[in-house]
Design a protein around this motif. Sequence first.
Motif, PDB file in Angstrom:
ATOM      1  N   LYS A 188      43.030  61.979  11.034  1.00 45.13           N
ATOM      2  CA  LYS A 188      43.713  61.616   9.791  1.00 45.13           C
ATOM      3  C   LYS A 188      45.178  62.023   9.822  1.00 45.13           C
ATOM      4  N   ASN A 189      45.481  63.184  10.417  1.00 45.83           N
ATOM      5  CA  ASN A 189      46.851  63.708  10.400  1.00 45.83           C
ATOM      6  C   ASN A 189      47.654  63.351  11.663  1.00 45.83           C
ATOM      7  N   LEU A 190      47.056  62.556  12.553  1.00 50.54           N
ATOM      8  CA  LEU A 190      47.720  62.242  13.815  1.00 50.54           C
ATOM      9  C   LEU A 190      48.823  61.211  13.585  1.00 50.54           C
ATOM     10  N   GLU A 191      50.039  61.535  14.018  1.00 52.56           N
ATOM     11  CA  GLU A 191      51.164  60.611  13.909  1.00 52.56           C
ATOM     12  C   GLU A 191      51.996  60.648  15.184  1.00 52.56           C
ATOM     13  N   PHE A 192      52.485  59.503  15.570  1.00 53.45           N
ATOM     14  CA  PHE A 192      53.397  59.364  16.711  1.00 53.45           C
ATOM     15  C   PHE A 192      54.735  58.813  16.214  1.00 53.45           C
ATOM     16  N   ASP A 193      55.779  59.031  17.005  1.00 53.75           N
ATOM     17  CA  ASP A 193      57.049  58.352  16.741  1.00 53.75           C
ATOM     18  C   ASP A 193      56.851  56.860  16.907  1.00 53.75           C
ATOM     19  N   LEU A 194      57.577  56.062  16.112  1.00 59.10           N
ATOM     20  CA  LEU A 194      57.412  54.604  16.086  1.00 59.10           C
ATOM     21  C   LEU A 194      57.622  54.002  17.475  1.00 59.10           C
ATOM     22  N   GLY A 195      56.573  53.289  17.961  1.00 59.03           N
ATOM     23  CA  GLY A 195      56.663  52.596  19.242  1.00 59.03           C
ATOM     24  C   GLY A 195      56.658  53.542  20.435  1.00 59.03           C
ATOM     25  N   LYS A 196      56.336  54.815  20.213  1.00 60.16           N
ATOM     26  CA  LYS A 196      56.363  55.799  21.305  1.00 60.16           C
ATOM     27  C   LYS A 196      55.027  56.536  21.379  1.00 60.16           C
ATOM     28  N   SER A 197      54.913  57.373  22.409  1.00 62.77           N
ATOM     29  CA  SER A 197      53.719  58.210  22.550  1.00 62.77           C
ATOM     30  C   SER A 197      54.039  59.672  22.266  1.00 62.77           C
ATOM     31  N   THR A 198      55.170  59.907  21.615  1.00 63.46           N
ATOM     32  CA  THR A 198      55.565  61.282  21.276  1.00 63.46           C
ATOM     33  C   THR A 198      54.842  61.717  20.009  1.00 63.46           C
ATOM     34  N   ILE A 199      54.065  62.817  20.088  1.00 60.02           N
ATOM     35  CA  ILE A 199      53.301  63.318  18.949  1.00 60.02           C
ATOM     36  C   ILE A 199      54.239  64.039  17.999  1.00 60.02           C
ATOM     37  N   ARG A 200      54.149  63.724  16.698  1.00 61.89           N
ATOM     38  CA  ARG A 200      54.972  64.396  15.717  1.00 61.89           C
ATOM     39  C   ARG A 200      54.424  65.793  15.434  1.00 61.89           C
ATOM     40  N   SER A 201      55.343  66.696  15.109  1.00 60.37           N
ATOM     41  CA  SER A 201      54.978  68.112  14.971  1.00 60.37           C
ATOM     42  C   SER A 201      53.960  68.355  13.845  1.00 60.37           C
ATOM     43  N   LYS A 222      64.778  46.937  25.243  1.00 52.64           N
ATOM     44  CA  LYS A 222      64.357  47.025  26.644  1.00 52.64           C
ATOM     45  C   LYS A 222      64.820  48.339  27.282  1.00 52.64           C
ATOM     46  N   ALA A 223      66.076  48.714  26.990  1.00 50.69           N
ATOM     47  CA  ALA A 223      66.596  49.962  27.559  1.00 50.69           C
ATOM     48  C   ALA A 223      65.813  51.163  27.041  1.00 50.69           C
ATOM     49  N   GLU A 224      65.478  51.145  25.736  1.00 51.41           N
ATOM     50  CA  GLU A 224      64.710  52.244  25.151  1.00 51.41           C
ATOM     51  C   GLU A 224      63.304  52.304  25.744  1.00 51.41           C
ATOM     52  N   ASN A 225      62.663  51.145  25.942  1.00 52.67           N
ATOM     53  CA  ASN A 225      61.331  51.134  26.552  1.00 52.67           C
ATOM     54  C   ASN A 225      61.366  51.668  27.977  1.00 52.67           C
ATOM     55  N   ALA A 226      62.423  51.309  28.718  1.00 50.38           N
ATOM     56  CA  ALA A 226      62.552  51.814  30.096  1.00 50.38           C
ATOM     57  C   ALA A 226      62.706  53.330  30.099  1.00 50.38           C
ATOM     58  N   ARG A 227      63.504  53.840  29.137  1.00 53.00           N
ATOM     59  CA  ARG A 227      63.671  55.291  29.055  1.00 53.00           C
ATOM     60  C   ARG A 227      62.354  55.986  28.688  1.00 53.00           C
ATOM     61  N   LEU A 228      61.603  55.369  27.745  1.00 48.94           N
ATOM     62  CA  LEU A 228      60.319  55.948  27.351  1.00 48.94           C
ATOM     63  C   LEU A 228      59.337  55.975  28.515  1.00 48.94           C
ATOM     64  N   ARG A 229      59.319  54.881  29.302  1.00 47.99           N
ATOM     65  CA  ARG A 229      58.415  54.878  30.465  1.00 47.99           C
ATOM     66  C   ARG A 229      58.783  55.983  31.450  1.00 47.99           C
ATOM     67  N   THR A 230      60.093  56.170  31.650  1.00 49.34           N
ATOM     68  CA  THR A 230      60.528  57.234  32.557  1.00 49.34           C
ATOM     69  C   THR A 230      60.121  58.603  32.025  1.00 49.34           C
ATOM     70  N   ASP A 231      60.348  58.826  30.713  1.00 52.20           N
ATOM     71  CA  ASP A 231      59.970  60.121  30.121  1.00 52.20           C
ATOM     72  C   ASP A 231      58.466  60.342  30.207  1.00 52.20           C
ATOM     73  N   MET A 232      57.673  59.281  29.937  1.00 52.25           N
ATOM     74  CA  MET A 232      56.220  59.432  29.973  1.00 52.25           C
ATOM     75  C   MET A 232      55.725  59.720  31.392  1.00 52.25           C
ATOM     76  N   ASN A 233      56.337  59.041  32.357  1.00 55.47           N
ATOM     77  CA  ASN A 233      55.943  59.308  33.748  1.00 55.47           C
ATOM     78  C   ASN A 233      56.230  60.758  34.128  1.00 55.47           C
ATOM     79  N   ASP A 234      57.374  61.277  33.604  1.00 51.95           N
ATOM     80  CA  ASP A 234      57.697  62.687  33.895  1.00 51.95           C
ATOM     81  C   ASP A 234      56.699  63.622  33.219  1.00 51.95           C
ATOM     82  N   ILE A 235      56.296  63.255  31.985  1.00 49.72           N
ATOM     83  CA  ILE A 235      55.366  64.127  31.251  1.00 49.72           C
ATOM     84  C   ILE A 235      53.984  64.137  31.909  1.00 49.72           C
ATOM     85  N   LEU A 236      53.515  62.969  32.363  1.00 49.18           N
ATOM     86  CA  LEU A 236      52.147  62.852  32.877  1.00 49.18           C
ATOM     87  C   LEU A 236      52.041  63.039  34.387  1.00 49.18           C
ATOM     88  N   LYS A 237      53.167  63.293  35.044  1.00 51.84           N
ATOM     89  CA  LYS A 237      53.147  63.433  36.507  1.00 51.84           C
ATOM     90  C   LYS A 237      52.253  64.613  36.924  1.00 51.84           C
TER      91      LYS A 237
END
Length: 445
Positions: free
Chosen positions: A341-354, A270-285
Amino acid sequence: MKQRLIKCLPLAAALLIAGNVQAQESTSMSSGTQMPLTTWSIGVNGGVLTPISPLGGKNDFSNWKSNFGYGLYIKKQFTPYFSLRLDGVRGKLSGDNSKPFISGLTPASAVNRFETDLTYSGSLNAVINLFNIDMFKKEDNVQLYASAGAGLAGYQVKTAPTAGGTLVDYAGGKTISELIIPIGLGAKFRVSDKINLDLGWTVNYVDGDNLDGVYREGNDKYSYGYAGLEFALGTGKQKAWHNPVALTYDEALAARQTANALKGELDATKAENARLRTDMNDILKDTDGDGVADKLDKCPDTPAGTVVDGSGCPLKVPVAVIQEKVIITEADRKVVADAIKNLEFDLGKSTIRSKSYGTLNRVAALLIQKNFSLKLAGHTDNTGSNALNMRLSKDRAEAIRSYLVSQGANASRIEATGYGEEQPISSNKSAAGRQNNRRVEFTLF
């Protein structure tokens, strides 16, 4: 009654011995494994036979003697606290009137001494373990027990009228059979997983008054104090020492520890999901609403309705609207297919892998070069709640849109939508199916 018992004892012995084919059981441990428990055992013992009982009754002779006796038994343990035991005892009983009774009276009997050969003594006994319940010990090392049962004793009696007289058969050489009721106490000490030291004392009440050759209208009795060894049959630990109460306690502790661990993992998630939502809101603001996130917007205060480029700044030269036919080639579709085909995200996140940047850069270049429009559709499997899946699919599509815009693509020509788990392309019942459903679809138009 005696005849019925004579018939029942051999049958009981046969049943106990036949049951020895299944000499063990098993019990579940808190870890989920099965621990074998042996339920059958045999014992041998030796000790002292005396023709009296300190638990009451009259003694026919003033001077009772102690003689050697020996026995064996076979036992079936039904629960840790209850068993049935088939006992056999042999030995000799004797006594005389060479001294006064304890009360001071002088013996007055036509018989001065006797010897009784206990040809056989067989009984079926119920054995109750008195102290074997300990909340915190799976096995104890000392065990007290009580026993009671019924059986038959066969004996031959010889008597003499004087101290030095010749012993004569009391029943003309015949073996006398009588019903006996044995009552006993004992203690066992666990030497190893297979061997117990057994100390016990049994008083046998005889349904008759012939045991010592003197008839006084009172039932006779005899005692057997013994020491011996008990040997467990089969593999595994002895069920008699097994304590299910302690095992239940262990299982409860293990369940509580598991529950606490799961709660800790849930709180961390839950804490990790809350942090991810905060980070995503900052990214998409997007404060000025021009379609370019603040972190990528070089002109953050653009007035509403202003047409901007990929960096969020107003276009200096109006772009002429030219209606032309959009032609999408196979090469264009391959660029998009490679990106998917090459698109990957971090597990359970919306962070695109390099590792996905290279193919996404080619998609951005294609959008800039040919001025294509692109629809991004995010999808998930059915793991997790519907609301969380909807949000994660939307966030991943938006993350790709933001990245393409950061590479110069026109933000107004890229649409990002999340569908959550609503449009699966495979069954969610298998891992491969769920992997196929976790995707972002690119559509050029």
